[in-house]
Design a protein around this motif. Structure first.
Motif, PDB file in Angstrom:
ATOM      1  N   ARG A 117       0.760  -1.170  -0.122  1.00  0.00           N
ATOM      2  CA  ARG A 117      -0.150  -0.076  -0.135  1.00  0.00           C
ATOM      3  C   ARG A 117       0.936   1.418   0.137  1.00  0.00           C
ATOM      4  O   ARG A 117       0.636   2.123  -0.754  1.00  0.00           O
ATOM      5  N   VAL A 118       2.035   1.339   0.684  1.00  0.00           N
ATOM      6  CA  VAL A 118       2.961   2.407   0.974  1.00  0.00           C
ATOM      7  C   VAL A 118       3.416   2.843  -0.345  1.00  0.00           C
ATOM      8  O   VAL A 118       3.541   3.767  -0.940  1.00  0.00           O
ATOM      9  N   THR A 119       3.999   1.673  -0.899  1.00  0.00           N
ATOM     10  CA  THR A 119       4.980   1.989  -2.391  1.00  0.00           C
ATOM     11  C   THR A 119       4.116   2.217  -3.347  1.00  0.00           C
ATOM     12  O   THR A 119       4.130   3.180  -4.299  1.00  0.00           O
ATOM     13  N   TRP A 120       2.654   1.728  -3.296  1.00  0.00           N
ATOM     14  CA  TRP A 120       1.603   2.041  -4.443  1.00  0.00           C
ATOM     15  C   TRP A 120       1.170   3.466  -4.275  1.00  0.00           C
ATOM     16  O   TRP A 120       1.393   4.098  -5.297  1.00  0.00           O
ATOM     17  N   GLU A 121       1.054   3.974  -3.081  1.00  0.00           N
ATOM     18  CA  GLU A 121       0.554   5.361  -2.714  1.00  0.00           C
ATOM     19  C   GLU A 121       1.712   6.225  -3.315  1.00  0.00           C
ATOM     20  O   GLU A 121       1.514   7.551  -3.771  1.00  0.00           O
ATOM     21  N   ALA A 122       2.880   6.171  -3.116  1.00  0.00           N
ATOM     22  CA  ALA A 122       4.142   6.571  -3.213  1.00  0.00           C
ATOM     23  C   ALA A 122       4.162   6.920  -4.850  1.00  0.00           C
ATOM     24  O   ALA A 122       4.373   8.054  -5.206  1.00  0.00           O
ATOM     25  N   ARG A 123       4.256   5.589  -5.568  1.00  0.00           N
ATOM     26  CA  ARG A 123       4.000   5.826  -6.847  1.00  0.00           C
ATOM     27  C   ARG A 123       2.811   6.871  -7.596  1.00  0.00           C
ATOM     28  O   ARG A 123       3.106   7.268  -8.586  1.00  0.00           O
ATOM     29  N   GLU A 124       1.601   6.533  -6.886  1.00  0.00           N
ATOM     30  CA  GLU A 124       0.552   7.265  -7.492  1.00  0.00           C
ATOM     31  C   GLU A 124       0.928   8.812  -7.255  1.00  0.00           C
ATOM     32  O   GLU A 124       0.466   9.561  -8.026  1.00  0.00           O
ATOM     33  N   TYR A 125       1.814   9.315  -6.756  1.00  0.00           N
ATOM     34  CA  TYR A 125       2.103  10.696  -6.588  1.00  0.00           C
ATOM     35  C   TYR A 125       3.457  10.968  -7.072  1.00  0.00           C
ATOM     36  O   TYR A 125       4.406  11.617  -6.840  1.00  0.00           O
ATOM     37  N   LYS A 126       4.034   9.855  -8.048  1.00  0.00           N
ATOM     38  CA  LYS A 126       5.113  10.208  -8.870  1.00  0.00           C
ATOM     39  C   LYS A 126       6.503  10.392  -7.888  1.00  0.00           C
ATOM     40  O   LYS A 126       7.369  11.027  -8.140  1.00  0.00           O
ATOM     41  N   LEU A 127       6.448   9.547  -6.649  1.00  0.00           N
ATOM     42  CA  LEU A 127       7.466   9.494  -5.907  1.00  0.00           C
ATOM     43  C   LEU A 127       8.246   8.020  -6.047  1.00  0.00           C
ATOM     44  O   LEU A 127       7.344   7.072  -6.078  1.00  0.00           O
ATOM     45  N   MET A 128       9.392   8.142  -5.783  1.00  0.00           N
ATOM     46  CA  MET A 128      10.222   6.795  -6.035  1.00  0.00           C
ATOM     47  C   MET A 128      10.389   6.213  -4.429  1.00  0.00           C
ATOM     48  O   MET A 128      11.127   6.722  -3.657  1.00  0.00           O
ATOM     49  N   PRO A 129       9.649   4.913  -4.178  1.00  0.00           N
ATOM     50  CA  PRO A 129       9.481   4.370  -2.889  1.00  0.00           C
ATOM     51  C   PRO A 129      11.077   3.643  -2.547  1.00  0.00           C
ATOM     52  O   PRO A 129      11.182   2.574  -3.449  1.00  0.00           O
ATOM     53  N   VAL A 130      11.734   4.126  -1.878  1.00  0.00           N
ATOM     54  CA  VAL A 130      13.158   3.541  -1.842  1.00  0.00           C
ATOM     55  C   VAL A 130      13.048   2.796  -0.496  1.00  0.00           C
ATOM     56  O   VAL A 130      12.962   3.293   0.660  1.00  0.00           O
ATOM     57  N   VAL A 131      13.477   1.241  -0.052  1.00  0.00           N
ATOM     58  CA  VAL A 131      13.435   0.747   0.984  1.00  0.00           C
ATOM     59  C   VAL A 131      14.679   0.982   1.828  1.00  0.00           C
ATOM     60  O   VAL A 131      15.923   0.612   1.290  1.00  0.00           O
TER      61      VAL A 131
END
Length: 327
Positions: free
Chosen positions: A155-169
């Motif tokens: 959910r977190v990574t999906w939301e990040a991509r929705e706002y054009k953010l790159m999710p990096v662990v």
């Protein structure tokens, strides 16, 4: 049941003058925005949300306190905690009270800790916090997924991509968990990249980093303390940042970051206030500091109090929020 809040503030004489100046600035923006809306209405344009018109007017005119400001620059300031609508008024406060202030540096990334991720997940505000981060021109969000379920990670990574953010662990403290390289890679399974920090470079060998570089097919972000510069081989990290968290060696840290071609990482509690010294250099902020609050008067109240108390040298402001009452 709805709640109402009552506020009591007890300003000094100097603070009264500053508040009077603030409210005068707010009145200017309100009247000019109203005139702008009326102009658009006469031209036959459809009226949209009032907050959108506020933002459009401020960005269109850009004239606050005699200086050219854009919302993109204003939104990287101290009050990035606020919603866009509230930020319009705080932007006015900045421009009117500090017309010579220049916001510098280019936002790159920020971190969300494990408690923050759990909080936003449990309160259904993941989308809002990603929107807030993106609205201030950050491009990367570093995520501490220790002990976070797969469902929440997705959910977190999906939301990040929705706002054009790159999710990096962000793999936090791997040495305490005795993670192997394979386990490091597994930890980052839901992200678009992995970040290894100063703990990794302090406890893992060069051979283990080479193994990570060979096995992991997505971008590798490296975060080091200044004294660890020799531990990182150039070209191995897709992006390197230097943790300039201490005021004492801040200038030397900036010079080091420039020599390494690295991003400057700032501490929200300390060195973020010196970002005007960065020029056009990109920066990260550790951590993303504020939980989401709805855009109410409460936000502006705290922003004004904080500004007066911390940034204008007027000492502590005495204020309180009276308990909410139902109506």
């Amino acid at each position: 049941m709805k709640l109402r809040y009552q506020y009591c503030i007890y300003p000094t004489d100097q603070q009264k003058r500053l508040l009077s100046q603030l409210f005068g600035c707010v009145l200017v923006v309100w009247n000019n925005t109203l005139a702008y809306c009326q102009e658009l209405y006469q031209q036959g344009e459809k009226m949209e949300k009032w907050a959108d018109r506020e933002l459009e007017y401020v960005e269109r005119s850009g004239k606050i306190g005699g200086k050219i400001r854009t919302m993109d620059r204003l939104m990287t300031g101290e009050y990035r905690r606020l919603s866009q609508k509230t930020a319009v008024w705080v932007a006015t406060l900045w421009g009117c009270l500090c017309p010579g202030l220049a916001i510098a540096g280019v936002p790159n990334g920020t971190w969300l800790s494990q408690p923050q991720i759990r909080f936003h997940s449990s309160t259904n505000t993941l989308g809002q916090v990603m929107k807030d981060i993106q609205s201030q021109n950050y491009k990367v969000v570093f995520l501490d997924f220790r002990g976070v379920s797969d469902e929440v990670q997705r959910r977190v990574t999906w939301e990040a991509r929705e706002y054009k953010l790159m999710p990096v662990v962000w793999v936090q403290s791997p040495q305490y968990r005795s993670l192997t390289v394979a386990e490091l890679i597994h930890e980052a399974r839901h992200g678009d990249g992995i970040q290894v920090d100063d703990h990794f470079f302090a406890h893992y060998s060069e051979e283990e980093f080479q193994s990570l570089d060979f096995q992991y097919q997505k971008p590798i972000f490296c975060s080091i303390q200044p004294f660890q510069a020799d531990l990182v081989k150039r070209g191995r990290c897709n992006q390197l940042d230097v943790q300039c968290y201490a005021t004492q060696n801040f200038q030397n840290c900036i010079v080091l970051a420039q020599r390494l071609g690295a991003v400057v990482s700032l501490s929200e509690r300390d060195t973020f206030r010196y970002r005007e010294q960065l020029g056009s250099r990109p920066f990260n902020v550790f951590l993303w500091p504020y939980n989401y609050l709805p855009p109410t008067t409460k936000n502006l109240f705290h922003a004004v109090i904080t500004f007066l108390g911390e940034h204008y040298g007027v000492g502590k402001v005495t204020a309180k929020i009276i308990q909410p009452r139902p109506f």
